[in-house]
Design an enzyme around this catalytic site. Structure first.
Site, PDB file in Angstrom:
ATOM      1  N   LYS A 181      22.994  -8.436 -16.034  1.00  0.00           N
ATOM      2  CA  LYS A 181      24.336  -7.875 -15.832  1.00  0.00           C
ATOM      3  C   LYS A 181      24.937  -8.448 -14.545  1.00  0.00           C
ATOM      4  O   LYS A 181      24.546  -8.061 -13.443  1.00  0.00           O
ATOM      5  CB  LYS A 181      24.301  -6.344 -15.701  1.00  0.00           C
ATOM      6  CG  LYS A 181      25.718  -5.761 -15.762  1.00  0.00           C
ATOM      7  CD  LYS A 181      25.831  -4.369 -15.236  1.00  0.00           C
ATOM      8  CE  LYS A 181      26.143  -4.307 -13.764  1.00  0.00           C
ATOM      9  NZ  LYS A 181      27.423  -4.933 -13.377  1.00  0.00           N
ATOM     10  N   GLY A 234      22.617  -6.220  -4.021  1.00  0.00           N
ATOM     11  CA  GLY A 234      23.898  -5.536  -3.855  1.00  0.00           C
ATOM     12  C   GLY A 234      23.899  -4.741  -2.571  1.00  0.00           C
ATOM     13  O   GLY A 234      23.072  -4.966  -1.682  1.00  0.00           O
ATOM     14  N   THR A 236      23.467  -1.578   0.084  1.00  0.00           N
ATOM     15  CA  THR A 236      22.309  -0.713   0.324  1.00  0.00           C
ATOM     16  C   THR A 236      22.457   0.638  -0.367  1.00  0.00           C
ATOM     17  O   THR A 236      21.490   1.161  -0.938  1.00  0.00           O
ATOM     18  CB  THR A 236      22.080  -0.558   1.845  1.00  0.00           C
ATOM     19  OG1 THR A 236      21.647  -1.832   2.341  1.00  0.00           O
ATOM     20  CG2 THR A 236      21.004   0.471   2.161  1.00  0.00           C
ATOM     21  N   GLY A 239      21.585   0.204  -3.832  1.00  0.00           N
ATOM     22  CA  GLY A 239      20.135  -0.035  -3.906  1.00  0.00           C
ATOM     23  C   GLY A 239      19.348   1.265  -3.927  1.00  0.00           C
ATOM     24  O   GLY A 239      18.365   1.404  -4.668  1.00  0.00           O
ATOM     25  N   GLU A 256      17.312  -6.649  -2.978  1.00  0.00           N
ATOM     26  CA  GLU A 256      17.812  -7.483  -1.877  1.00  0.00           C
ATOM     27  C   GLU A 256      19.158  -6.891  -1.494  1.00  0.00           C
ATOM     28  O   GLU A 256      20.101  -6.930  -2.280  1.00  0.00           O
ATOM     29  CB  GLU A 256      17.930  -8.940  -2.340  1.00  0.00           C
ATOM     30  CG  GLU A 256      17.947  -9.919  -1.185  1.00  0.00           C
ATOM     31  CD  GLU A 256      19.346 -10.374  -0.833  1.00  0.00           C
ATOM     32  OE1 GLU A 256      19.940  -9.746   0.080  1.00  0.00           O
ATOM     33  OE2 GLU A 256      19.848 -11.316  -1.451  1.00  0.00           O
ATOM     34  N   CYS A 290      25.215 -11.744   2.400  1.00  0.00           N
ATOM     35  CA  CYS A 290      24.322 -10.663   2.845  1.00  0.00           C
ATOM     36  C   CYS A 290      23.664 -11.005   4.177  1.00  0.00           C
ATOM     37  O   CYS A 290      23.430 -10.135   5.005  1.00  0.00           O
ATOM     38  CB  CYS A 290      23.304 -10.324   1.774  1.00  0.00           C
ATOM     39  SG  CYS A 290      22.470 -11.757   1.115  1.00  0.00           S
ATOM     40  N   GLU A 390      27.741  -2.758   7.497  1.00  0.00           N
ATOM     41  CA  GLU A 390      27.973  -4.059   6.875  1.00  0.00           C
ATOM     42  C   GLU A 390      29.427  -4.157   6.420  1.00  0.00           C
ATOM     43  O   GLU A 390      29.859  -3.432   5.532  1.00  0.00           O
ATOM     44  CB  GLU A 390      27.043  -4.243   5.669  1.00  0.00           C
ATOM     45  CG  GLU A 390      27.169  -5.634   5.089  1.00  0.00           C
ATOM     46  CD  GLU A 390      26.280  -5.884   3.877  1.00  0.00           C
ATOM     47  OE1 GLU A 390      26.190  -5.007   3.009  1.00  0.00           O
ATOM     48  OE2 GLU A 390      25.687  -6.972   3.811  1.00  0.00           O
TER      49      GLU A 390
HETATM   50  O1  TXE Z   1      28.477  -3.633  -4.595  1.00  0.00           O
HETATM   51  P1  TXE Z   1      27.397  -2.946  -5.464  1.00  0.00           P
HETATM   52  P2  TXE Z   1      30.057  -3.483  -4.675  1.00  0.00           P
HETATM   53  C1  TXE Z   1      28.102  -4.458  -0.200  1.00  0.00           C
HETATM   54  C2  TXE Z   1      29.346  -4.819   0.530  1.00  0.00           C
HETATM   55  C3  TXE Z   1      30.408  -4.293  -0.363  1.00  0.00           C
HETATM   56  C4  TXE Z   1      29.760  -3.075  -0.942  1.00  0.00           C
HETATM   57  C5  TXE Z   1      30.312  -2.624  -2.262  1.00  0.00           C
HETATM   58  O2  TXE Z   1      29.364  -4.163   1.774  1.00  0.00           O
HETATM   59  O3  TXE Z   1      31.563  -3.958   0.315  1.00  0.00           O
HETATM   60  O4  TXE Z   1      28.414  -3.429  -1.085  1.00  0.00           O
HETATM   61  O5  TXE Z   1      30.392  -3.708  -3.159  1.00  0.00           O
HETATM   62  C6  TXE Z   1      26.032  -2.904  -9.810  1.00  0.00           C
HETATM   63  N1  TXE Z   1      23.952   1.473 -11.431  1.00  0.00           N
HETATM   64  N2  TXE Z   1      27.566  -5.572  -0.933  1.00  0.00           N
HETATM   65  O6  TXE Z   1      30.508  -2.135  -5.073  1.00  0.00           O
HETATM   66  O7  TXE Z   1      27.936  -1.675  -5.999  1.00  0.00           O
HETATM   67  C7  TXE Z   1      27.373  -3.587  -9.776  1.00  0.00           C
HETATM   68  O8  TXE Z   1      28.010  -3.512 -11.031  1.00  0.00           O
HETATM   69  C8  TXE Z   1      23.600   0.219 -11.687  1.00  0.00           C
HETATM   70  C9  TXE Z   1      26.519  -6.232  -0.280  1.00  0.00           C
HETATM   71  O9  TXE Z   1      30.565  -4.565  -5.505  1.00  0.00           O
HETATM   72  O10 TXE Z   1      26.142  -2.894  -4.708  1.00  0.00           O
HETATM   73  C10 TXE Z   1      26.967  -4.989  -9.388  1.00  0.00           C
HETATM   74  O11 TXE Z   1      26.496  -5.701 -10.526  1.00  0.00           O
HETATM   75  N3  TXE Z   1      24.230  -0.845 -11.189  1.00  0.00           N
HETATM   76  C11 TXE Z   1      25.868  -7.206  -1.074  1.00  0.00           C
HETATM   77  C12 TXE Z   1      25.822  -4.747  -8.408  1.00  0.00           C
HETATM   78  O12 TXE Z   1      25.360  -3.429  -8.682  1.00  0.00           O
HETATM   79  C13 TXE Z   1      25.258  -0.616 -10.354  1.00  0.00           C
HETATM   80  C14 TXE Z   1      26.441  -7.770  -2.257  1.00  0.00           C
HETATM   81  C15 TXE Z   1      26.216  -4.818  -6.940  1.00  0.00           C
HETATM   82  O13 TXE Z   1      27.289  -3.962  -6.701  1.00  0.00           O
HETATM   83  C16 TXE Z   1      25.667   0.679 -10.025  1.00  0.00           C
HETATM   84  C17 TXE Z   1      27.520  -7.003  -2.813  1.00  0.00           C
HETATM   85  C18 TXE Z   1      24.968   1.760 -10.610  1.00  0.00           C
HETATM   86  N4  TXE Z   1      25.309   3.024 -10.370  1.00  0.00           N
HETATM   87  C19 TXE Z   1      28.032  -5.954  -2.132  1.00  0.00           C
HETATM   88  N5  TXE Z   1      26.720   0.605  -9.189  1.00  0.00           N
HETATM   89  C20 TXE Z   1      24.780  -7.980  -0.423  1.00  0.00           C
HETATM   90  N6  TXE Z   1      24.402  -7.596   0.766  1.00  0.00           N
HETATM   91  O14 TXE Z   1      24.305  -8.937  -0.992  1.00  0.00           O
HETATM   92  C21 TXE Z   1      26.968  -0.702  -9.000  1.00  0.00           C
HETATM   93  N7  TXE Z   1      26.090  -1.457  -9.704  1.00  0.00           N
END
Ligand code: TXE
Length: 488
Positions: A181, A234, A236, A239, A256, A290, A390
């Site tokens: 996904k 994604g 934290t 996560g 990660e 990240c 972050e």
């Molecule tokens: O990230 P998410 P978002 C951080 C960054 C950003 C914030 C929000 O600070 O502003 O996160 O971004 C999936 N069950 N990073 O909302 O939510 C989502 O669809 C299962 C840091 O975009 O962490 C996507 O595929 N999956 C970062 C993935 O998780 C879920 C990279 C990441 O999205 C879910 C991105 C759920 N309930 C954002 N909710 C890094 N440090 O690498 C979301 N997802």
């Protein structure tokens, strides 16, 4: 919108076929440089996720995929790598229109790295294996290194294809099947990858793509008992949720997550190199990285001289059209991220940090698009929000330190531990600091270096498990110990 290259299919890729979502629901994917709708993407719900998991399970247990030798799996991954290389321009274009990454980065760095990763893990397919163990008594004991099963990969929007490949390539190399996904913000290149898998003849069900939101598609994956492992990158807070939900069916999990990485400049550093490294550390991919070096720790005695050098260089960076090959700094990926970054810039000003560069929206072309100026704050303390949270955008917080003890204390005073940079000409200090830092990666006199062979992952709340290198293979395999009685 009109596009230079054909868009990938706006369907789900399940069991080697392109299928409409059962509900027929779609969502928009937006070009962040123009705010135009690029196309509509299929929204996978619970029934579609179930379909994909069933197909991945069948492929894993007794499909054509399960019957391939490790060597033949490797050959297929090499073919995927070659096919990606023959479509570099298309992949780079799709990534750039989907997330605003400058085409110079997507074409010259991301996509070639993706191909290199498939080649790298293709090589491991028949080399990561069991062992015989000299146990007590007259017994033969050996281990089999077996795949985990069906792997669910949930990935973010900042390096869409690259971070997906960090997971998909080792998972497939070890014989797992994958339900992938991508982020709802950046689905295009994952769908294109599915087309490539189809083109090279990857057996049906080995790789499936379910597009959709985290709340709907991601949640259905976390809840599905047929997924054995979740590999997640994604934020934290997401996560934490992933771990909680995956715990209900005891899925294996690797995470990660975010970072607030210190990039450290000692008084004896090569200032030109360090200034270049500090800029690449925070402004590469518009700071949506990240491992971004978002806290610039400068030794007090070098502060003024170094900041001057830094600003001289940073001033040259301006926001521009990400499809222009000369652009080095594009728009933020989406409207939410744009508002979030601007809110943090506001918070930094309110907390008393001093804006020495940028600090506002950026105007590009007709004024559309999520452009923010490259921003540097000076006089930041490690307790301010802009130093602790972050931001995930082009905002650098400059913080002073006095001596090595003060440096180590401030550098480690963060919930995160993903990466760090150290700039010094003193070899002893460099290694001393590298050892003391609580971070999964430390770069000395460089920043943002990656290689398929070198492990990457977090300490503390930056996650656990390692990606890349042979270390990643551990989390896509499990070990079976077999005992044979040899007593005559
Ligand atoms: O990230 P998410 P978002 C951080 C960054 C950003 C914030 C929000 O600070 O502003 O996160 O971004 C999936 N069950 N990073 O909302 O939510 C989502 O669809 C299962 C840091 O975009 O962490 C996507 O595929 N999956 C970062 C993935 O998780 C879920 C990279 C990441 O999205 C879910 C991105 C759920 N309930 C954002 N909710 C890094 N440090 O690498 C979301 N997802």
């Amino acid at each position: 919108m009109e596009t230079k290259y054909a868009l990938p299919q706006s369907k789900l890729f399940i069991d080697g076929k392109w299928v409409e979502p059962r509900s027929n629901k779609k969502f928009n994917t937006i070009n962040p440089a123009t705010e135009e709708v690029i196309t509509q993407i299929a929204l996978a719900e619970e029934a579609d996720v179930d379909h994909a998991v069933q197909s991945a399970r069948k492929a894993f247990e007794d499909g054509a995929w399960s019957k391939l030798s490790a060597t033949d799996r490797g050959k297929l991954l090499h073919k995927i790598a070659d096919a990606i290389l023959s479509h570099v321009d298309e992949f780079a274009y799709l990534e750039t229109i989907d997330i605003g990454k400058p085409i110079s980065e997507s074409k010259n760095i991301d996509v070639p790295f993706v191909a290199e990763l498939f080649h790298y893990y293709a090589g491991w397919a028949n080399k990561f294996h069991g062992e015989t163990i000299p146990v007590r008594g007259n017994y033969l004991n050996y281990t089999l290194r077996e795949p985990v099963g069906v792997v669910g990969t949930i990935t973010p929007w900042n390096f869409p294809l690259l971070l997906a490949t960090w997971k998909i390539a080792p998972a497939l190399a070890m014989g797992n099947t994958v339900v992938h996904k991508p982020s709802e913000q950046s689905p295009l290149t994952s769908l294109k990858l599915a087309e490539i898998c189809e083109e090279v003849g990857l057996p049906e069900g080995a790789f499936n793509v379910v597009t959709g939101s985290g709340r709907i598609t991601g949640s259905a994956m976390l809840a599905h008992p047929g997924i054995d492992k979740i590999a997640f990158t994604g934020g934290t807070s997401t996560g934490i949720l992933v771990m909680q939900e995956a715990a209900k069916t005891l899925k294996k999990v690797t995470l990660e997550l975010g970072g607030k990485s210190p990039n450290i400049v000692l008084e004896d550093a090569d200032f030109d190199a360090a200034a270049k490294g500090a800029i690449a550390g925070i402004f590469y991919n518009k700071g949506e990285v990240c491992a971004a070096g978002s806290r610039l720790l400068i030794q007090e005695s070098a502060h003024d001289a170094f900041l001057e050098k830094l600003l001289d260089r940073a001033k040259k960076l301006t926001a521009g059209d990400p499809l222009d090959p000369k652009t080095r700094f594009g728009p933020l990926c989406n409207a939410d991220q744009y508002e979030k970054v601007l809110a943090y810039i506001g918070a930094g000003k309110e907390e008393g940090a001093r804006v020495v560069l940028g600090g506002d929206r950026a105007q590009v072309g007709n004024g559309k698009g999520y452009f923010v100026q490259p921003t540097i704050f000076d006089d930041v303390t490690n307790q301010m929000r802009i130093a602790r949270e972050e931001i995930f955008g082009p905002v650098l917080s400059a913080i002073r330190f006095k001596d090595l003890d003060d440096l180590i204390a401030q550098a480690n005073d963060t919930p995160y531990g993903l990466a760090a940079g150290v700039w010094t000409r003193d070899v002893k200090k460099a290694h001393y600091i590298a050892k003391k830092l609580k971070a999964g990666t430390v770069w000395i006199n460089t920043y943002n270096m990656y290689d398929p062979a070198s492990p990457f992952g977090g300490y503390k709340q930056s996650g656990f498990g390692r990606e890349l290198g042979m270390h990643a293979l551990e989390s896509y395999t499990q070990v079976k110990s077999i005992w044979v009685d040899m007593n005559l």
